[in-house]
Write a protein that holds these residues in place. Structure first.
Motif, PDB file in Angstrom:
ATOM      1  N   ALA A 165       7.332  18.612  18.576  1.00 45.69           N
ATOM      2  CA  ALA A 165       6.732  17.735  19.584  1.00 45.69           C
ATOM      3  C   ALA A 165       7.794  16.998  20.398  1.00 45.69           C
ATOM      4  O   ALA A 165       7.469  16.312  21.364  1.00 45.69           O
ATOM      5  CB  ALA A 165       5.817  16.718  18.906  1.00 45.69           C
ATOM      6  N   ALA A 166       9.073  17.145  20.024  1.00 47.12           N
ATOM      7  CA  ALA A 166      10.125  16.371  20.701  1.00 47.12           C
ATOM      8  C   ALA A 166      10.331  16.837  22.139  1.00 47.12           C
ATOM      9  O   ALA A 166      10.277  18.031  22.416  1.00 47.12           O
ATOM     10  CB  ALA A 166      11.432  16.512  19.923  1.00 47.12           C
ATOM     11  N   SER A 167      10.570  15.889  23.044  1.00 48.25           N
ATOM     12  CA  SER A 167      10.751  16.305  24.436  1.00 48.25           C
ATOM     13  C   SER A 167      12.202  16.332  24.889  1.00 48.25           C
ATOM     14  O   SER A 167      12.481  16.837  25.962  1.00 48.25           O
ATOM     15  CB  SER A 167       9.950  15.424  25.387  1.00 48.25           C
ATOM     16  OG  SER A 167       9.429  14.307  24.767  1.00 48.25           O
ATOM     17  N   PHE A 168      13.120  15.766  24.120  1.00 49.07           N
ATOM     18  CA  PHE A 168      14.499  15.707  24.606  1.00 49.07           C
ATOM     19  C   PHE A 168      15.398  16.739  23.925  1.00 49.07           C
ATOM     20  O   PHE A 168      15.003  17.358  22.949  1.00 49.07           O
ATOM     21  CB  PHE A 168      15.055  14.299  24.417  1.00 49.07           C
ATOM     22  CG  PHE A 168      14.338  13.268  25.217  1.00 49.07           C
ATOM     23  CD1 PHE A 168      14.199  13.423  26.595  1.00 49.07           C
ATOM     24  CD2 PHE A 168      13.781  12.152  24.623  1.00 49.07           C
ATOM     25  CE1 PHE A 168      13.536  12.478  27.342  1.00 49.07           C
ATOM     26  CE2 PHE A 168      13.115  11.198  25.364  1.00 49.07           C
ATOM     27  CZ  PHE A 168      12.989  11.362  26.730  1.00 49.07           C
ATOM     28  N   ASP A 169      16.606  16.875  24.453  1.00 52.93           N
ATOM     29  CA  ASP A 169      17.513  17.908  23.965  1.00 52.93           C
ATOM     30  C   ASP A 169      18.192  17.546  22.652  1.00 52.93           C
ATOM     31  O   ASP A 169      18.758  18.398  21.984  1.00 52.93           O
ATOM     32  CB  ASP A 169      18.610  18.183  25.009  1.00 52.93           C
ATOM     33  CG  ASP A 169      18.033  18.868  26.230  1.00 52.93           C
ATOM     34  OD1 ASP A 169      16.910  19.390  26.109  1.00 52.93           O
ATOM     35  OD2 ASP A 169      18.687  18.876  27.284  1.00 52.93           O
ATOM     36  N   TYR A 170      18.200  16.252  22.315  1.00 58.21           N
ATOM     37  CA  TYR A 170      18.826  15.852  21.068  1.00 58.21           C
ATOM     38  C   TYR A 170      17.804  15.106  20.232  1.00 58.21           C
ATOM     39  O   TYR A 170      16.963  14.399  20.779  1.00 58.21           O
ATOM     40  CB  TYR A 170      20.020  14.932  21.335  1.00 58.21           C
ATOM     41  CG  TYR A 170      21.093  15.615  22.135  1.00 58.21           C
ATOM     42  CD1 TYR A 170      22.024  16.424  21.494  1.00 58.21           C
ATOM     43  CD2 TYR A 170      21.153  15.486  23.509  1.00 58.21           C
ATOM     44  CE1 TYR A 170      22.992  17.083  22.208  1.00 58.21           C
ATOM     45  CE2 TYR A 170      22.119  16.151  24.245  1.00 58.21           C
ATOM     46  CZ  TYR A 170      23.039  16.947  23.594  1.00 58.21           C
ATOM     47  OH  TYR A 170      23.979  17.602  24.306  1.00 58.21           O
ATOM     48  N   PHE A 171      17.880  15.304  18.931  1.00 56.18           N
ATOM     49  CA  PHE A 171      17.005  14.481  18.098  1.00 56.18           C
ATOM     50  C   PHE A 171      17.799  13.824  16.988  1.00 56.18           C
ATOM     51  O   PHE A 171      18.796  14.366  16.511  1.00 56.18           O
ATOM     52  CB  PHE A 171      15.817  15.278  17.549  1.00 56.18           C
ATOM     53  CG  PHE A 171      16.157  16.328  16.544  1.00 56.18           C
ATOM     54  CD1 PHE A 171      16.237  16.016  15.196  1.00 56.18           C
ATOM     55  CD2 PHE A 171      16.376  17.635  16.932  1.00 56.18           C
ATOM     56  CE1 PHE A 171      16.542  16.989  14.269  1.00 56.18           C
ATOM     57  CE2 PHE A 171      16.683  18.618  16.002  1.00 56.18           C
ATOM     58  CZ  PHE A 171      16.770  18.291  14.668  1.00 56.18           C
TER      59      PHE A 171
END
Lengths: 484, 381, 125
Positions: A165-171
């Motif tokens: 569900a993450a929208s960014f390139d880094y988590f």
């Protein structure tokens, strides 16, 4: 005839142990040297940046913070709130409620005015089914997303759902019960942005023990070394493992693992490597190994970096029983990992991973407890049969003891040189005395639980996950004002 | 006395004739014990020193604050925005403590902190104080230090205080072997040089790190002394990809429409990362005239450029290409493509109300979910 | 007399604000984090005319305080100015969406801050 055989075997064994021990000691000396270089370089770089340009920059990359939670009802609201005060210009928080059986979800819904939304959830890594996804109807909490999923019996499964569900390139992967420093995101993304040649696929930072620190509504107000002995041993061990170990490896780009408590990862590489493995007992190290393997297989010149600053405080087990469960699991994870990826062992194709990290982990992490117990048995037999040259044996023992105390003390020194943690020198002294007892009290425990872990691995015993009993951080501060 | 000496000698003798293993073990035990003791001592000294430093600063900082408050913050003359001459009476800083180096450094740090918070006439006054107390000389001295971190610190101070620097001082630093220092010197050059601040865009061959871009972006966009050039020249001629992509971000920030032809030309570049950046820039500038070109090139593009094209059409929102978006939304097999198509459709909704309605009613379950996701104002991404 | 609440975890900024607004006869209160801010607001029953707040601070961020203030049903409305160095475009928009009346990026121009404060106080009268 028989006597000569035993004598030769003994000699052979003795010199084997000697080579093994010497290599280990030299490795530690090297690590100590590498780490001080890396720590000093970090400290110098830090003081030269005055105002932080990242905070106001539209060029700051977005970061997703993933916080899986299972029955954390006691502290979840405070901890999520404290995640929302992290200092960073562009980030989102995804809390994964992993089928909690307590009222975590209800609490979240009420506190953050959540409503279920139609969320285009794309399954890039398969997980247990997601029941619902919630967003807040209050724009003040717009960066918050809550995933409610069926319990997958592992942190790995929960985090994978979050990655989907993450929208960014880094988590950034953490635990909902970990307390993060407010500058965590800035500190973890910096090595990525400052790397000249390589692609940084993960960054980690030092973890510490939260047990005796004071917290108020999920914010740390006072740092203290743990008062109880077992957590204090762990604090010392963490300082050694992170400040001396990981920082040392970081200098030569050979970091073996980014701890599950806190780490930043390149989402693309993590997804392509298949995400966390829910069947692993050491899912953090397992993913790291797979990410490195993926990078090598695909010609990505990767790097893994570490930050010596402490950014995360985690609650350590207080009883030997729970501690044993944790360590047994870690050992089992290590054995599992070595078994599953043994093909990388001493394969030049896998670069540093295959030629340095893997052999090191194999000989000095995996085999160490076995060798140690072997050595002890050898000495006991020798003592009974009267082979032992006592003065030599005792001198060697003293040497190993002083050496191990020195290494740990150096780690504490490196840590203190840069940050001056803790309020008074008495607390540091308190910490400095701990290594003296480590060899007799703490180390045997670790060896025992490791062997138990290997045994379980070999016999394939089913293990319960053993969720730690949280006592709740904010309850420990008397006089803390209740939140509204 | 004799006996002690004898005892000692006998130990030395035993050591000398002992096996090698023992000799090594004993030697290293000694080394280990010594190092441990040194470590304890270092911890103590280190803690004591920084404790002392903090104590001194805790006393000095309020003093500095009082002085600055009284003479700058309270100064009525500084509330209208015409430039004023120095008004701070320097005698007030004439205190014995400020002859010490650490105190002067503390003063510099405090002034920088204040300047991070206020600008205008008040900011100018802080600068005057810095210059007239000769604190710039402290910074310049640090610039000559052999330690790179001191040089960086000095550059940061001089940049913050806007002190013009001669090229002869700063240019050698821009070629330093230390990457950090090199980058900082270039940033400082852009801010402080009176000649051609953007000279490095022409000559830099190594890539600008993302961190450097962030730092540079802040410097360029916050100092009003720099004349903003037309970034098209580097977009067209620079062979350094990181400079080109950085210029695209500046074009976007300054809404530099004069650079649009150069950016459009970049759509034919062979580097697909750069191409994606160019598409992104055009979308954010809302250049309607490139839409046709974007759509005609769409099919031959790699995934990242396709996504950028879809986003650009959403941002431009001309309403002319809803059919294209609909096509992609319905027929692409890639989840991300469909999501971005849907998002851009919603952005073009003013021109396609009926279409969106129809799609919501007829789409498959997953597509409907995507549409609802994009229509929900609570979900940002 | 107008009452103003300054919420700011930075060390220097409140001093500056205090001095800038000192000329006018304002009553200024200063708190250093979101928790104290919410406590102060509860204690005084939202007895302020204007709030000057930062965004990123411990316990509760500026947006949370803002939404609490602006979502109050009863009582007279309170003006809010955000003063922050995090001037990312998204954040500014977010702030306005939540009902912030003004957004000032650090470093501020003293005269400007003063005028904006005056104007808002007048508008909310």
């Amino acid at each position: 005839m028989n006597g000569i055989f035993w004598e030769t075997a003994g000699k052979f064994f003795e010199s084997g142990i000697f080579v093994y021990g010497t290599t280990l000691l030299i490795t530690y000396a090297l690590l100590a040297t590498f780490s001080i270089i890396a720590v000093r370089a970090y400290a110098r770089k830090e003081q030269s940046y005055q105002a932080d340009p990242l905070l106001s920059s539209p060029l700051a990359p977005g970061i997703t913070v993933l916080a899986p939670a299972y029955n954390e009802g006691l502290t979840i609201i405070y901890n999520v709130r404290s995640l929302m005060t992290l200092v960073y210009p562009k980030y989102e928080i995804i809390v994964i409620n992993d089928g909690s059986t307590d009222n975590s979800l209800e609490q979240l819904i009420e506190a953050f005015e959540l409503v279920a939304v139609d969320f285009a959830y794309n399954v890039k890594i398969p997980t247990q089914p997601v029941r619902r996804i919630y967003k807040s109807s209050n724009p003040a909490y717009s960066q918050l997303t809550i995933i409610d999923k069926v319990n997958g019996k592992s942190k790995a499964d929960a985090v994978n759902a979050g990655i989907n569900a993450a929208s960014f390139d880094y988590f950034v992967c953490t635990d909902v019960d970990c307390i993060l420093h407010e500058h965590t995101l800035i500190e973890l993304i910096k090595p990525v942005l400052q790397e000249p040649k390589r692609r940084v696929i993960a960054t980690g930072a030092t973890l510490r023990i939260a047990n005796s620190c004071e917290f108020d509504q999920g914010v740390m107000t006072r740092m203290r070394p743990p008062k109880q002995l077992l957590p204090r041993f762990q604090e010392v061990e963490y300082i050694r493992a992170f400040v001396l170990g990981k920082m040392g490896w970081s200098l030569i780009n050979c970091v073996p693992n980014v701890s599950g408590g806190l780490g930043l990862f390149d989402k693309e590489v993590a997804i392509r490597s298949g995400g966390y493995d829910f069947s692993s007992f050491g899912e953090d190290m397992e993913l790291m190994t797979r990410m490195c393997r993926y990078a090598c297989d695909n010609g990505i010149d990767y790097a893994i970096r570490y930050v010596p600053r402490t950014l995360c405080w985690t609650e350590a087990p207080v009883t030997v029983r729970i501690f044993g469960r944790q360590r047994t699991r870690w050992a089992r994870g290590l054995a599992q990992l070595m078994h599953a990826h043994f093909r990388m062992f001493l394969r030049p194709r896998y670069g540093r991973m295959g030629m340095v990290i893997f052999p090191y982990n194999f000989f000095f992490e995996l085999l160490a407890p076995v060798v140690e117990v072997g050595g002890i048995i050898f000495y006991i037999t020798g003592a009974i049969l009267g082979w032992i040259n006592w003065p030599t044996a005792i001198l060697l023992l003293i040497f190993v003891y002083t050496y191990s105390v020195m290494i740990t003390t150096l780690a504490i020194l490196w840590d203190q040189l840069t940050f001056r943690y803790y309020k008074s020198w008495r607390e540091v002294a308190y910490l400095c005395f701990t290594p003296f007892m480590e060899m007799f009290l703490y180390h045997p425990l670790i060896v025992f639980f490791s062997l138990r872990g290997y045994f379980f691995f070999l016999t394939g015993k089913k293990s319960s996950w053993g969720n730690m009993q949280r006592r709740g951080f904010q309850q420990r501060t008397p006089g803390a004002a209740p939140a509204n | 006395m004799e006996t002690v000496f004898d005892f000692f000698m006998s130990i030395v003798d035993r050591f000398r004739y002992a096996p090698l293993v023992i000799q090594i073990a004993v030697t290293f035990t000694f080394i280990a014990v010594t190092l441990t003791a040194i470590a304890y001592l270092s911890i103590l000294i280190n803690r004591y020193r920084s404790y002392q430093r903090e104590k001194k600063l805790a006393k000095l900082n309020p003093l500095i604050d009082d002085l600055l408050t009284e003479h700058i913050l309270m100064n009525e003359a500084l509330y209208n925005e015409e430039t004023v001459e120095p008004v701070v009476p320097l005698e007030v800083f004439d205190k014995p403590v400020f002859s010490k180096k650490w105190a002067r450094q503390a003063l510099i740090n405090r002034l920088t902190m204040y300047r991070d918070n206020v600008q205008g006439a008040m900011g100018e006054q802080l600068r005057y104080v810095y210059l007239q107390l000769g604190l710039d000389k402290d910074s310049l001295k640090k610039l000559k230090s052999s330690r790179w971190d001191h040089k960086i610190q000095a550059l940061a101070e001089l940049t913050n205080m806007d002190v013009p620097l001669a090229d002869v001082i700063i240019l050698p630093l821009t070629n330093s072997r230390n990457r950090e220092l090199r980058a900082t010197a270039r940033h400082a050059y852009i801010k402080l040089s009176k000649n051609e601040p953007f000279k490095f865009f022409d000559v830099a061959t190594e890539p600008l790190l993302r961190w450097d871009q962030i730092e540079l972006f802040r410097i360029i966009t916050t100092s009003d002394r720099i004349a903003i050039p037309n970034f098209a020249q580097w977009i067209t001629y620079s062979s350094n990809k990181s400079i080109v992509s950085f210029c695209l971000k500046l074009v976007e920030h300054y809404q530099q429409l004069s650079a649009v032809p150069a950016v459009t030309k970049l759509l034919d570049t062979r580097d697909h990362y750069l191409r994606a950046n160019a598409i992104n820039c055009l979308g954010k500038l809302k250049i309607e005239s490139v839409e046709d070109k974007l759509i005609s090139m769409y099919d031959s593009q790699p995934h990242n450029c396709q996504v950028e094209i879809l986003k650009a059409i959403g941002r431009i929102s001309s309403g002319k290409h809803v059919d294209f978006l609909r096509q992609e939304f319905l027929h692409s097999t890639d989840f991300e493509i469909r999501k971005h198509a849907a998002k851009s459709l919603i952005n073009n909704q003013w021109a396609a109300e009926a279409l969106v309605q129809e799609l919501v009613e007829t789409a498959t379950r997953e597509n409907k979910l995507i549409l609802k996701h994009c229509m929900n104002p609570l979900i940002k991404f | 007399m107008y009452r103003i609440l300054v919420i700011e975890d930075d060390e220097v900024m409140p001093k500056i604000i205090e001095r800038i607004l000192h000329k006018e006869a304002y009553h200024l209160d200063h708190v250093v984090n979101g928790k104290e801010a919410l406590q102060k607001l509860e204690e005084t029953n939202y007895g302020y005319d204007l709030i000057i707040t930062d965004i990123m601070m411990p316990y509760a961020n500026g947006f949370e305080v803002l939404s609490r203030v602006k979502n109050r049903k009863e009582g007279k409305p309170i003006a809010v100015i955000i003063v922050s160095n995090a001037g990312n475009e998204d954040m500014i928009l977010e702030g306005f969406k939540l009902g912030a009346d003004d957004f000032l990026k650090k470093p501020v121009i003293p005269g400007e801050l003063l005028i904006r404060v005056k104007r808002l106080l007048m508008r909310y009268q």
